[in-house]
Design a protein around this motif. Structure first.
Motif, mmCIF file in Angstrom:
data_model
loop_
_atom_site.group_PDB
_atom_site.id
_atom_site.type_symbol
_atom_site.label_atom_id
_atom_site.label_comp_id
_atom_site.label_asym_id
_atom_site.label_seq_id
_atom_site.Cartn_x
_atom_site.Cartn_y
_atom_site.Cartn_z
ATOM 1 N N PRO A 13 32.227 43.066 43.574
ATOM 2 C CA PRO A 13 32.302 43.911 44.831
ATOM 3 C C PRO A 13 31.295 44.934 44.191
ATOM 4 C CG PRO A 13 34.775 43.041 44.788
ATOM 5 C CD PRO A 13 34.272 42.549 43.409
ATOM 6 N N ASN A 48 42.805 42.108 53.867
ATOM 7 C CA ASN A 48 43.411 42.858 54.141
ATOM 8 C C ASN A 48 41.812 43.714 53.476
ATOM 9 O OD1 ASN A 48 42.527 43.181 50.788
ATOM 10 N ND2 ASN A 48 44.472 44.303 49.786
ATOM 11 N N GLY A 109 34.817 46.356 35.856
ATOM 12 C CA GLY A 109 36.031 45.832 36.199
ATOM 13 C C GLY A 109 37.270 45.632 35.121
ATOM 14 N N VAL A 110 38.163 44.750 35.301
ATOM 15 C CA VAL A 110 39.643 44.553 34.368
ATOM 16 C C VAL A 110 39.712 43.013 34.557
ATOM 17 C CG1 VAL A 110 40.230 46.844 34.629
ATOM 18 C CG2 VAL A 110 41.655 45.271 35.482
ATOM 19 N N LEU A 112 43.318 41.025 34.329
ATOM 20 C CA LEU A 112 44.814 41.501 34.861
ATOM 21 C C LEU A 112 45.488 40.358 33.354
ATOM 22 C CD1 LEU A 112 45.782 40.948 38.554
ATOM 23 C CD2 LEU A 112 45.479 42.691 36.277
ATOM 24 N N ASP A 135 48.218 40.014 47.583
ATOM 25 C CA ASP A 135 49.107 38.685 48.541
ATOM 26 C C ASP A 135 50.413 38.870 48.986
ATOM 27 O OD1 ASP A 135 46.345 37.313 47.926
ATOM 28 O OD2 ASP A 135 47.145 37.189 45.744
ATOM 29 N N ALA A 275 37.813 47.470 48.659
ATOM 30 C CA ALA A 275 37.291 48.387 50.097
ATOM 31 C C ALA A 275 37.128 49.626 48.162
ATOM 32 C CB ALA A 275 38.710 49.320 50.363
ATOM 33 N N SER A 277 36.452 49.246 45.394
ATOM 34 C CA SER A 277 35.766 48.956 44.578
ATOM 35 C C SER A 277 34.071 49.341 44.959
ATOM 36 C CB SER A 277 35.675 47.718 43.692
ATOM 37 O OG SER A 277 36.520 47.680 43.161
#
Ligand SMILES: Cc1cc2nc3c(=O)[nH]c(=O)nc-3n(C[C@H](O)[C@H](O)[C@H](O)COP(=O)(O)OP(=O)(O)OC[C@H]3O[C@@H](n4cnc5c(N)ncnc54)[C@H](O)[C@@H]3O)c2cc1C
Length: 302
Positions: A13, A48, A109-110, A112, A135, A275, A277
């Motif tokens: 995003p 969301n 990004g990262v 997880l 989630d 949102a 990002s």
């Protein structure tokens, strides 16, 4: 060699938002990334993010790539393996091609940390999750487990407590390493703590049971993995960029410590949400537009 105005590294995003803004400002833009590795590929329903209720992460990414190309951004599905700054930035991809750009925006990004538990990959998004803000909603008044032993896990539990009081924190065989303030909150909420090691997530179509190393079976409606994240710091090392706690340091305009190099989104830390990002991708893009066009202001009326 063609010199791009900006080369955006990433394809989540952040990168796509930065691309749409810079391309629509008529800059010469190249995006290089691997959308199948964006965190968003495992998102089943973007409930969301406004306007995307019911849409999956992969659908959103596909539409985003279509949109940036429509406005003239080039897109290349590749991994960037090297970057250096001379007069311009020189970027090398895994297929050994080189690109040159006046500016770059790092949106990598990262990742997880996975738990490495049997059944984890198969049940990801089907009762096994990695993000409560993303989630958690379907688990209102349900029985939920959180796997992790650090402040990250404690924060996920606290977020869940707004939805359900039936939360068990499982350290997966490790000692809990949680700040006193967070531990006080967990104790006040009377959540359950387990130190057992988890050996398997079991279920046909969705998670049914969590099997512990001593074969004990626990039943949860859902489980959240909260094991922290690894960051793409390779670029920071290559360009000697400032970092803090393994994240790239940027100012309020998305500038890193190196002139012409910007960064945005999850690789700069903070909330893991589209949102956040997208907002930062837009902000960095506007800084790039101002720099390339030599403008003092752009879409800022203050
Ligand atoms: C299961 C799950 C569900 C989620 N659900 C939601 C949700 O409902 N709503 C929400 O707002 N957020 C959700 N998120 C969080 C959201 O996915 C992230 O906040 C968002 O993707 C971060 O955007 P980003 O662009 O910063 O990073 P990413 O989307 O991770 O994108 C980074 C990109 O950079 C690329 N990259 C890295 N290194 C290189 C390199 N060397 N060369 C080329 N490319 C590179 C990666 O391959 C990747 O494509 C969810 C996350 C998960 C894991």
């Amino acid at each position: 060699m063609l010199i791009y105005d900006t080369l955006i590294i990433g394809s989540g995003p952040t990168a796509l938002t930065a691309a749409v803004f810079t391309a629509r400002a008529n800059l010469k833009v190249l995006v290089i990334g691997e959308p199948k590795k964006s965190m968003l590929v495992s998102a089943a329903d973007l409930g969301n993010y406004i306007g995307t209720d019911g849409m999956s992460g992969p659908e959103w990414l596909d539409k985003g790539i279509e949109q940036i190309k429509k406005y003239g951004s080039e897109f290349l599905e590749q991994e960037v393996v090297h970057v250096e700054k001379r007069e311009n930035f020189k970027i090398k991809t895994a297929d050994n091609k080189t690109y040159e750009s006046k500016t770059i925006i790092i949106c990598t990004g990262v990742a997880l940390r996975p738990a490495g538990i049997a059944g984890e990959k198969e049940l990801l998004g089907k009762g096994v999750h990695t993000c409560v803000a993303c989630d958690g909603w379907p688990y209102k008044q349900k029985k939920v487990g959180v796997i992790g032993n650090t402040n990250h896990a404690a924060e996920e539990v606290i977020e869940l407590l707004a939805l359900t009081k039936d939360v068990t924190l499982i350290s997966n065989g490790k000692e809990f390493s949680i700040s006193k303030e967070l531990m006080d909150e967990l104790n006040k909420a009377k959540i359950k703590f387990l130190k057992d090691k988890v050996s398997e997530f079991k279920g046909e179509k969705k998670l049914e049971k969590v099997i512990l190393a001593d074969n004990q079976e626990l039943v949860f409606d859902g489980v959240f993995l909260a094991l922290g994240a690894t960051t793409a710091l390779a670029f920071a090392q290559k360009l000697a960029l400032d970092t803090k706690n393994n994240y790239l340091v940027v100012d309020s305009e998305g500038k890193t410590s190196l002139d012409g190099c910007y960064a945005a989104g999850a690789c700069t830390g903070g909330n893991l949400q589209i949102a956040k990002s997208a907002g930062e991708g837009c902000n960095a893009a506007i800084s790039v537009i101002k720099k390339v066009k030599g403008l003092a202001n752009y879409s800022d009326l203050t």
